[in-house]
Design a protein around this motif. Sequence first.
Motif, PDB file in Angstrom:
ATOM      1  N   PRO A  13       0.815  -1.218   0.000  1.00  0.00           N
ATOM      2  CA  PRO A  13       0.000   0.000   0.000  1.00  0.00           C
ATOM      3  C   PRO A  13       0.850   1.271   0.000  1.00  0.00           C
ATOM      4  O   PRO A  13       1.891   1.332   0.640  1.00  0.00           O
ATOM      5  CB  PRO A  13      -0.810  -0.121   1.288  1.00  0.00           C
ATOM      6  N   ALA A  14       0.420   2.244  -0.749  1.00  0.00           N
ATOM      7  CA  ALA A  14       1.026   3.582  -0.864  1.00  0.00           C
ATOM      8  C   ALA A  14       2.353   3.583  -1.623  1.00  0.00           C
ATOM      9  O   ALA A  14       2.984   4.625  -1.743  1.00  0.00           O
ATOM     10  CB  ALA A  14       1.196   4.236   0.502  1.00  0.00           C
ATOM     11  N   VAL A  15       2.768   2.421  -2.155  1.00  0.00           N
ATOM     12  CA  VAL A  15       4.009   2.393  -2.917  1.00  0.00           C
ATOM     13  C   VAL A  15       3.856   3.263  -4.164  1.00  0.00           C
ATOM     14  O   VAL A  15       2.798   3.283  -4.790  1.00  0.00           O
ATOM     15  CB  VAL A  15       4.424   0.945  -3.275  1.00  0.00           C
ATOM     16  N   PHE A  16       4.854   4.027  -4.486  1.00  0.00           N
ATOM     17  CA  PHE A  16       4.902   4.957  -5.613  1.00  0.00           C
ATOM     18  C   PHE A  16       3.963   6.159  -5.465  1.00  0.00           C
ATOM     19  O   PHE A  16       3.822   6.933  -6.397  1.00  0.00           O
ATOM     20  CB  PHE A  16       4.650   4.239  -6.950  1.00  0.00           C
ATOM     21  N   ASP A  17       3.344   6.310  -4.301  1.00  0.00           N
ATOM     22  CA  ASP A  17       2.525   7.497  -4.057  1.00  0.00           C
ATOM     23  C   ASP A  17       3.442   8.688  -3.775  1.00  0.00           C
ATOM     24  O   ASP A  17       4.624   8.520  -3.422  1.00  0.00           O
ATOM     25  CB  ASP A  17       1.592   7.298  -2.857  1.00  0.00           C
ATOM     26  N   GLN A  18       2.885   9.876  -3.911  1.00  0.00           N
ATOM     27  CA  GLN A  18       3.651  11.085  -3.614  1.00  0.00           C
ATOM     28  C   GLN A  18       4.192  10.996  -2.194  1.00  0.00           C
ATOM     29  O   GLN A  18       3.476  10.627  -1.269  1.00  0.00           O
ATOM     30  CB  GLN A  18       2.759  12.315  -3.759  1.00  0.00           C
ATOM     31  N   GLY A  19       5.454  11.310  -2.014  1.00  0.00           N
ATOM     32  CA  GLY A  19       6.084  11.269  -0.701  1.00  0.00           C
ATOM     33  C   GLY A  19       6.682   9.916  -0.352  1.00  0.00           C
ATOM     34  O   GLY A  19       7.366   9.787   0.658  1.00  0.00           O
ATOM     35  N   CYS A  20       6.444   8.903  -1.172  1.00  0.00           N
ATOM     36  CA  CYS A  20       6.993   7.575  -0.917  1.00  0.00           C
ATOM     37  C   CYS A  20       8.445   7.535  -1.378  1.00  0.00           C
ATOM     38  O   CYS A  20       8.805   8.100  -2.407  1.00  0.00           O
ATOM     39  CB  CYS A  20       6.166   6.518  -1.661  1.00  0.00           C
ATOM     40  N   GLY A  21       9.281   6.841  -0.628  1.00  0.00           N
ATOM     41  CA  GLY A  21      10.691   6.721  -0.960  1.00  0.00           C
ATOM     42  C   GLY A  21      10.941   6.086  -2.320  1.00  0.00           C
ATOM     43  O   GLY A  21      11.993   6.305  -2.934  1.00  0.00           O
ATOM     44  N   THR A  22       9.978   5.317  -2.801  1.00  0.00           N
ATOM     45  CA  THR A  22      10.147   4.690  -4.109  1.00  0.00           C
ATOM     46  C   THR A  22      10.299   5.737  -5.202  1.00  0.00           C
ATOM     47  O   THR A  22      11.012   5.513  -6.179  1.00  0.00           O
ATOM     48  CB  THR A  22       8.959   3.778  -4.450  1.00  0.00           C
ATOM     49  N   ARG A  23       9.657   6.870  -5.040  1.00  0.00           N
ATOM     50  CA  ARG A  23       9.792   7.933  -6.051  1.00  0.00           C
ATOM     51  C   ARG A  23      11.199   8.529  -6.044  1.00  0.00           C
ATOM     52  O   ARG A  23      11.733   8.883  -7.096  1.00  0.00           O
ATOM     53  CB  ARG A  23       8.753   9.023  -5.830  1.00  0.00           C
ATOM     54  N   VAL A  24      11.798   8.618  -4.881  1.00  0.00           N
ATOM     55  CA  VAL A  24      13.165   9.131  -4.782  1.00  0.00           C
ATOM     56  C   VAL A  24      14.119   8.152  -5.465  1.00  0.00           C
ATOM     57  O   VAL A  24      14.980   8.550  -6.251  1.00  0.00           O
ATOM     58  CB  VAL A  24      13.570   9.355  -3.306  1.00  0.00           C
ATOM     59  N   VAL A  25      13.949   6.863  -5.169  1.00  0.00           N
ATOM     60  CA  VAL A  25      14.808   5.847  -5.780  1.00  0.00           C
ATOM     61  C   VAL A  25      14.640   5.854  -7.292  1.00  0.00           C
ATOM     62  O   VAL A  25      15.620   5.798  -8.037  1.00  0.00           O
ATOM     63  CB  VAL A  25      14.514   4.450  -5.186  1.00  0.00           C
TER      64      VAL A  25
END
Length: 121
Positions: A13-25
Amino acid sequence: MSVSFAQIKESTPAVFDQGCGTRVVLDHIMSKWGVLILSSLSDGTHRWGELRRAVDGISEKMLASTLRTLADDGLVHRESLPTVPPHVEYSLTPLGRDLMERMLPLMEWVADHADGMLGRD
């Protein structure tokens, strides 16, 4: 494809959502310079000058910044050898090699299709 984006989102849940570390990676590894540096290092260890030549068009500042970021992310290993003048080598970590095993097929696809997509065939 073995897994869909919907399945990934459902399992985490919430993966790739705004503010998720996945977006930084994603930003680090999928940036123009990040992809090119990682791809160059997938062929083996390189010194600074070799990387600068391999990644055509990158500035010294951007190379340094991107290498630092990729090292901080655990994808690139920086080894400073005690020589005069200083000798620094860069290589992929096991995590970086794992990433590139997955990313190189994408790079091959881009190389095969870029000209046709841009109308240069």
